[in-house]
Design a protein around this motif. Structure first.
Motif, PDB file in Angstrom:
ATOM      1  N   LYS A  22       0.647  -1.055   0.406  1.00  0.00           N
ATOM      2  CA  LYS A  22      -0.434   0.048  -0.086  1.00  0.00           C
ATOM      3  C   LYS A  22       0.913   1.575  -0.065  1.00  0.00           C
ATOM      4  O   LYS A  22       0.922   2.414  -0.843  1.00  0.00           O
ATOM      5  CB  LYS A  22      -0.686   0.192   1.185  1.00  0.00           C
ATOM      6  N   GLU A  23       2.001   1.718   0.687  1.00  0.00           N
ATOM      7  CA  GLU A  23       3.017   2.285   0.729  1.00  0.00           C
ATOM      8  C   GLU A  23       3.412   2.450  -0.493  1.00  0.00           C
ATOM      9  O   GLU A  23       3.773   4.092  -0.406  1.00  0.00           O
ATOM     10  CB  GLU A  23       3.778   2.534   1.808  1.00  0.00           C
ATOM     11  N   ARG A  59       1.108   4.220  -2.579  1.00  0.00           N
ATOM     12  CA  ARG A  59       0.701   5.990  -2.546  1.00  0.00           C
ATOM     13  C   ARG A  59       2.417   6.770  -2.756  1.00  0.00           C
ATOM     14  O   ARG A  59       2.253   7.302  -3.581  1.00  0.00           O
ATOM     15  CB  ARG A  59       0.945   5.485  -0.603  1.00  0.00           C
ATOM     16  N   GLN A  67      -5.005   7.877  -2.610  1.00  0.00           N
ATOM     17  CA  GLN A  67      -3.859   7.537  -1.386  1.00  0.00           C
ATOM     18  C   GLN A  67      -3.729   9.709  -1.978  1.00  0.00           C
ATOM     19  O   GLN A  67      -4.208  10.480  -1.899  1.00  0.00           O
ATOM     20  CB  GLN A  67      -2.837   8.307  -3.035  1.00  0.00           C
TER      21      GLN A  67
END
Ligand code: C2E
Ligand code: CA
Ligand code: CA
Length: 462
Positions: free
Chosen positions: A13-14, A17, A128
């Motif tokens: 997820k990071e 982002r 995001q």
């Protein structure tokens, strides 16, 4: 979900982002008034000494705008904003000393001794959170509902600015690429990097070559042969097609002349002419000059599109072109919207059935009906009809049954370089001589066709 998979999911997820953040190309760019203004506005609305537009990078937070703070970045692990980007609403810490997450934070305990923090996340269109618009004070505070709403509104405007820039950048990047390609094309003109290939047109009954179509290629250094589909549009858009198209006419005429001088019976050469060339008042003079200096037999191919506007002018121009002994073919016929009445009025000689119909014809009754109708229509208007892109024996047989006059396609030969054309023409001479003895039959046609193909270069492009 176990601990390991949830950790990887978080990393993933990071990662995504950060990819979004990078796509804005904003990190480490100079300060700009628009963003400074948003920060000043936020500081003044909440009545605090510090406001920031902060972007949360991999291991730091970096400030695009700052009011009341010297630092341009701080480590991510101490950043309040790193928490705020996990929040949907405004992330508020009324008193950091009373919050166990921040009580030991060096930004709280040492300099600059933050006590109050409120950060509205900057949420990109893909969802995001890139950073925040945040306000800071060195004394504890509450954020009123109005201030909270104002921060959210401002953060959306900051995000809109970032988004606008990203979109504009894609435009200017596209523009830069276009400029580079244009420069390369201009260089191609001056360095003579264009080259003509020729594809034979064959009489459906006799199997003889009755014409050649000149097809341009760009021999681009470091790239090999480039297809016209990849550079003609830019030549047309920029107007350079007029110059390059003029060259195609002169070069075809010169090649024709050279073949005659070598004793080969050069067939007529059809040149593709773009609408921009045809609309120029000097086109007839350019064409006439190319032919007169070499006494070449040139024809032209134009697409239906060119016929749609300025009808009377087009009719006049085509009439004048035919006065020069040049035959006119409508290319890709069937893909445009020419009206039949108009077609009947046009001073033209040939319809070329678009390849898409020829491909579909053998499996699709509708396409077969279209091909058959075009042939009937052409003959009804006393026009010659050529099928483009004939690749299979089945297509050839069908077209012959439908009384198509000529065909062009890989079945007989791909477009080939000049030297290969000469070989094809020589084998034509030999077969013509043979025909004085025996009339051409279907099987003979097939044999010669295969021989012609073997001698032809397999492919135009690398
Ligand atoms: P076009 O005038 O419709 O030319 C026919 C295209 O179909 C050529 O592509 C040819 O190589 C290809 N072709 C012929 N037979 C077959 C076949 O059996 N199977 C398949 N798959 N393809 C076949 P090419 O040479 O890449 O040219 C593409 C287009 O570029 C031409 O379409 C024409 O519109 C344009 N063009 C080429 N040379 C010039 C030029 O000198 N001036 C202008 N204005 N346009 C040109
Ligand atoms: Ca053509
Ligand atoms: Ca065509």
């Amino acid at each position: 979900m176990n601990a390991v998979t949830s950790a990887t999911a978080a990393q993933e997820k990071e990662r995504s982002r950060l990819l979004t953040l990078k796509s804005y190309d904003i990190l480490d760019t100079p300060a700009e008034e628009v963003f400074d203004e948003f920060a000043r506005l936020a500081a003044s609305i909440v009545g605090v000494p510090v406001a920031l537009v902060s972007l949360v990078d991999g291991n730091r937070q970096w400030f695009k705008a700052k009011v009341g703070l010297e630092a341009t970045e701080t480590p991510r692990d101490v950043a309040f904003c790193a928490h705020a980007i996990g929040s949907v609403d405004v992330f508020v810490i009324p008193d950091a000393l009373k919050d166990e997450r921040f009580v030991d934070n060096p930004l709280v305990t040492d300099g600059p001794k933050i006590r109050f923090y409120a950060g509205a996340p900057l949420i990109a269109p893909d969802g995001q959170a890139l950073g925040t618009l945040c306000v800071i004070d060195f004394v504890p505070r509450e954020l009123t509902a109005e201030q909270n709403e104002a921060l959210q509104i401002l953060s959306r405007h900051v995000m809109a600015q970032l988004e606008l820039r990203r979109r504009l950048a894609t435009f200017t990047r596209g523009d830069a690429l276009r400029q580079r390609e244009l420069t390369a094309l201009r260089r191609a003109i001056s360095a003579s990097e264009f080259q003509l290939y020729y594809q034979p047109k064959v009489d459906m009954r006799s199997g003889h070559i009755v014409g050649l179509e000149a097809l341009i290629r760009w021999n681009r250094p470091g790239y090999g042969l480039i297809s016209p589909i990849d550079f003609i549009p830019l030549l047309e858009e920029s107007g350079l097609i007029v110059e390059v198209g003029g060259w195609v006419l002169r070069q075809s005429a010169a090649d024709y002349r050279e073949w005659l001088q070598k004793g080969l019976s050069a067939p007529r050469i059809a040149v593709n002419v773009s609408p921009l060339q045809l609309r120029r008042s000097d086109f007839i003079a350019v064409l006439e000059h190319a032919m007169a200096s070499t006494r070449a037999a040139l024809d032209i191919e134009i697409t239906e599109g060119v016929l749609m506007e300025k009808t009377e002018e087009v009719i006049e121009t085509l009439g004048a072109i035919r006065q020069l002994g040049v035959r006119v073919a409508i290319d890709d016929f069937g893909t445009g919207y020419s009206s039949l009445r108009y077609l009947a009025r046009l001073p033209i000689d040939t319809l070329k059935i678009d390849r898409s119909f020829v491909i579909a014809m053998t499996d699709n009754a509708d396409d077969m009906a279209i091909v058959s109708s075009i042939i009937t229509l052409a003959h009804g208007l006393d026009l010659n009809v050529v099928a483009e892109g004939v690749e299979t024996e089945e297509q050839r047989k069908l077209l012959r049954l439908l009384r198509c006059d000529q065909m062009q396609g890989y079945l007989f030969s791909k477009p080939v370089a000049k030297a290969e054309v000469e070989k094809l023409l020589r084998s034509e001479v030999a077969s013509n001589a043979g025909e004085a003895i025996a009339n051409a039959t279907d099987s003979e046609f097939t044999e010669r066709r295969l021989a012609g193909r073997k001698s032809g270069e397999p492919s135009g492009y690398r």
